[in-house]
Design an enzyme around this catalytic site. Structure first.
Site, short mmCIF file in Angstrom:
data_model
loop_
_atom_site.label_atom_id
_atom_site.label_comp_id
_atom_site.label_asym_id
_atom_site.label_seq_id
_atom_site.Cartn_x
_atom_site.Cartn_y
_atom_site.Cartn_z
N LYS A 121 85.52 129.69 39.58
CA LYS A 121 84.20 129.38 39.01
C LYS A 121 83.11 129.38 40.09
CE LYS A 121 85.22 125.36 37.16
NZ LYS A 121 86.63 125.21 37.58
N ARG A 169 83.08 118.77 31.40
CA ARG A 169 84.54 118.73 31.52
C ARG A 169 85.17 117.87 30.44
NH1 ARG A 169 84.63 119.94 37.50
NH2 ARG A 169 86.77 120.28 38.12
N ARG A 206 93.11 127.77 49.55
CA ARG A 206 91.73 127.35 49.81
C ARG A 206 91.74 126.09 50.68
NH1 ARG A 206 87.86 126.21 44.73
NH2 ARG A 206 88.81 124.15 44.74
N ARG A 242 88.73 120.46 51.92
CA ARG A 242 88.81 119.56 50.76
C ARG A 242 90.20 118.95 50.67
NH1 ARG A 242 86.30 122.16 45.35
NH2 ARG A 242 87.60 120.48 44.51
N ARG A 285 94.94 117.46 38.82
CA ARG A 285 93.67 118.08 38.39
C ARG A 285 93.92 119.06 37.24
NH1 ARG A 285 91.98 120.29 43.98
NH2 ARG A 285 90.22 121.28 42.92
#
Ligand code: AMP
Length: 188
Positions: A14, A89, A128, A134, A146
Site C-alpha cells: 500500500k 481499518r 522490509r 520498524r 497484524r
C-alpha cells in the site's frame, strides 16, 4: 476531487503504490501508520499511546485514530483529493470517514484492494524489517498478529465497500510497475 482508499493487508504494498498514485493523480497521501510513527519519533502523547498497540501488532483504538485522521484532512482543505493508506481499518472508521467527508460534500470514489497471499506477506514484511527499522516488521509473531487483526477487523470492510460498488480486487503480486498499472486501470 478524487478520493481513494487503498485497501489491503500489511505488506501488500500500500505505501509504495500510494506514493506512485499520489504523484500520478496529484493527491495528498495520508498514512495513519506513518502519522503514528511520526508522533512516536517526536515523543507526543499520541505517539506514547499508539506505541503500546503498534508494538503488539494491535490496532490503535478507533476514537483516537479517527480524530487524528480528521484533523489531517482538515489541514488540507484545498487538496485535489486524498489517498487513504491504512485507513479505515474497521467498519467504525469507514463509517466515520464517510460521514466526515459527506459533511464537506466529498465522497470516496475508489477502493482498490491489493490481494497478496499470507505467506508472501510474511516474507515481504520480514524482508522490509531488515531495513525499515520498524520493530513490528522484525518479529514474526507480531507480523502474524497484524495479519490476524486485518482478517478479523479490516477484511469485513470489503463487504462495506462492495455494497457501494467501489471495491475492486487487484492482484498485488508482481513488479511495482505491473501493480501500479493495474491500479491506474481500476481508477481510470
Ligand atoms: P501500517 O504502517 O499501516 O502498517 O500501520 C502500523 C500500525 O499502526 C498498525 O499495526 C496499527 O497498530 C497502527 N495503525 C495504523 N493505521 C491504523 C488504523 N487505521 N487503525 C488502527 N490502528 C492503526
Amino acid at each position: 476531487m478524487l478520493n481513494i482508499v487503498l485497501f489491503g493487508p500489511p505488506g501488500a504494498g500500500k505505501g509504495t503504490q500510494a506514493q506512485y498514485l499520489t504523484e500520478h493523480y496529484q493527491l495528498i497521501h495520508l498514512s495513519t501508520g506513518d502519522i503514528f510513527r511520526y508522533n512516536i519519533k517526536n515523543g507526543t502523547e499520541l505517539g506514547k499511546l499508539a506505541k503500546g498497540y503498534m508494538d503488539e501488532g494491535q490496532l490503535v483504538p478507533d476514537e483516537v485514530t479517527i480524530k487524528m485522521l480528521q484533523s489531517e484532512v482538515d489541514r488540507h482543505e484545498a487538496a485535489n483529493g486524498f489517498i487513504f493508506d491504512g485507513f479505515p481499518r474497521t467498519v467504525e472508521q469507514a463509517k466515520a470517514l464517510d460521514n466526515f467527508l459527506s459533511d464537506k460534500s466529498w465522497t470516496i470514489d475508489h477502493v482498490p484492494a491489493l490481494e497478496v497471499p499470507d505467506e508472501e506477506l510474511v516474507n515481504r514484511l520480514l524482508n522490509r524489517g531488515k531495513t525499515s527499522g520498524r520493530s513490528d516488521d522484525q518479529n514474526e509473531e507480531v507480523i502474524w498478529k497484524r495479519i490476524g487483526e486485518y482478517n478479523d477487523k479490516t477484511a469485513p470492510l470489503k463487504n462495506y465497500y462492495e455494497e457501494s460498488g467501489k471495491l475492486r480486487h487487484i492482484d498485488g503480486v508482481g513488479s511495482i510497475e505491473e501493480i501500479f498499472g493495474r491500479l491506474k486501470e481500476a481508477i481510470g
